[in-house]
Design an enzyme around this catalytic site. Structure first.
Site, PDB file in Angstrom:
ATOM      1  CG  HIS A 176      -1.865  -0.992   1.244  1.00  0.00           C
ATOM      2  ND1 HIS A 176      -2.901  -1.258   0.079  1.00  0.00           N
ATOM      3  CD2 HIS A 176      -2.599  -1.862   2.222  1.00  0.00           C
ATOM      4  CE1 HIS A 176      -3.560  -2.339   0.425  1.00  0.00           C
ATOM      5  NE2 HIS A 176      -3.447  -2.695   1.570  1.00  0.00           N
ATOM      6  CG  ASP A 216      -3.233  -8.313   0.533  1.00  0.00           C
ATOM      7  OD1 ASP A 216      -2.468  -8.609   1.603  1.00  0.00           O
ATOM      8  OD2 ASP A 216      -4.206  -7.417   0.714  1.00  0.00           O
ATOM      9  CG  HIS A 253      -6.817  -5.306   1.672  1.00  0.00           C
ATOM     10  ND1 HIS A 253      -6.312  -5.702   2.575  1.00  0.00           N
ATOM     11  CD2 HIS A 253      -7.971  -4.318   1.998  1.00  0.00           C
ATOM     12  CE1 HIS A 253      -7.120  -5.958   3.663  1.00  0.00           C
ATOM     13  NE2 HIS A 253      -8.298  -5.294   3.251  1.00  0.00           N
ATOM     14  CG  ASP A 263      -5.346  -9.806   3.288  1.00  0.00           C
ATOM     15  OD1 ASP A 263      -4.995 -10.158   2.298  1.00  0.00           O
ATOM     16  OD2 ASP A 263      -5.120  -8.642   3.649  1.00  0.00           O
TER      17      ASP A 263
HETATM   18 ZN   LIG Z   1      -4.427  -7.095   2.666  1.00  0.00          ZN
END
Ligand SMILES: [Zn+2]
Length: 312
Positions: free
Chosen positions: A125, A162, A164, A246
């Site tokens: 991120h 992931d 996200h 996740d």
């Molecule tokens: Zn994540």
């Protein structure tokens, strides 16, 4: 040939405030499961610290300097609502990036066939000049640029599974034609980016958003339909994985329904890709994953495949 495991105890010293999901216990759970007999043959190495030069290849130097100026003697300085700088945070982040660079060196030298970096904080991120989402430096992008500059590669693939979107990796590599970046992720979800029409300056970014509640079947269809053909067409000289776990059904931060088998399957397909194009060279690094037992069993499934293929 074999599989390397890179980590460092500094990665356990990065402590977030109480109740934060990106907690020290994540790496402790991974370390515990990798103590099992079946993982005895991993080539274990302490991760070096990433140098300023490695980090500054992807982030403007003021990003690093601002973060360094924030480091407190105790407690935390907040960057946003969920990203904090503590006394040991940046040292851990440097170990994470250093692990990926060292792992790249190991696979490029033929010391091992593939590698997993059990490190935290995560990195995907972190944008050009913005730490966010538990991330400070763009670990996997730093590894990709290291491979290009230190090993003369011109085609590096990154797959990010992931849950996200890897907005940071995308931001850091938006104009980089030597890296093809593919991401599967739940949408809508934090950080909000990752629509299919975000393709980078050279059409080299492949975003495959998945609706909330998606099963492993939907994920596999996205891999088979978009990610793997795009990466195969690129003919990578090295495959990097942003391995967040996740998207697991039990994860508390998102709503996909993947299992350990899905992560093992994806790992095997990425190893197939690497076998076809680049002698099996795969470097994987930990991103998210917040249910401790699901994280540990998913990492075990992932590393089991890497080891199995490490002897290929
Ligand atoms: Zn994540």
């Amino acid at each position: 040939m074999n599989t390397a495991l890179l980590s460092h105890h500094d990665c356990l010293d990065h402590v977030n405030p109480p109740g934060h999901p990106e907690q020290v216990a994540r790496l402790r759970a991974i370390n515990a499961v990798l103590e099992a007999e079946e993982f005895a043959y991993l080539v274990r190495e302490d991760a070096p610290l990433a140098t300023d030069a490695m980090i500054d290849r992807v982030h403007p130097a003021p990003h690093r300097e601002r973060l360094e100026a924030m480091v407190p003697n105790e407690g935390w300085r907040p960057i946003d609502g969920d990203t904090f700088v503590g006394p040991a945070t940046l040292r851990a982040a440097r170990r994470a990036a250093g692990a990926v660079c060292r792992a790249v060196d190991m696979v490029m030298a033929g010391e091992v066939r593939n590698a997993f970096c059990a490190v935290r904080p995560p990195g995907h991120h972190a944008e050009l000049e913005r730490a966010m989402g538990f991330c400070y430096f763009g670990t996997v992008a730093i590894g990709a640029l290291h491979a290009i500059h230190e090993h003369g590669l011109s085609r590096v693939a990154i797959m990010d599974f992931d849950v996200h979107h890897g907005n940071g990796t995308q931001d850091l590599l938006w104009g980089e034609p030597r890296v093809r970046f593919a991401s599967t992720h739940q949408m809508p979800l934090y950080p909000g980016s990752g629509a299919a029409d975000e393709v980078g300056l050279h059409g080299q970014i492949v975003n495959v958003p998945l609706p909330p509640g998606s099963s492993g079947g939907v994920f596999r269809a996205g891999m088979l339909g978009r990610v793997l053909p795009e990466l195969d067409d690129f003919a990578p000289e090295l495959v990097l994985i942003s391995a967040g776990f996740d998207a697991h059904a039990r994860d508390p931060l998102a709503n996909l329904n993947l299992t350990e088998d899905d992560f093992a399957w994806a790992t095997a397909r990425l190893c197939d890709l690497a076998d076809k194009h680049c002698g099996g060279r795969v470097v994987s690094t930990l991103e998210g994953g917040y249910d401790l037992s699901a994280l540990a069993s998913s990492v075990a499934a992932h590393v089991r495949v890497l080891m199995d293929r490490g002897y290929g």
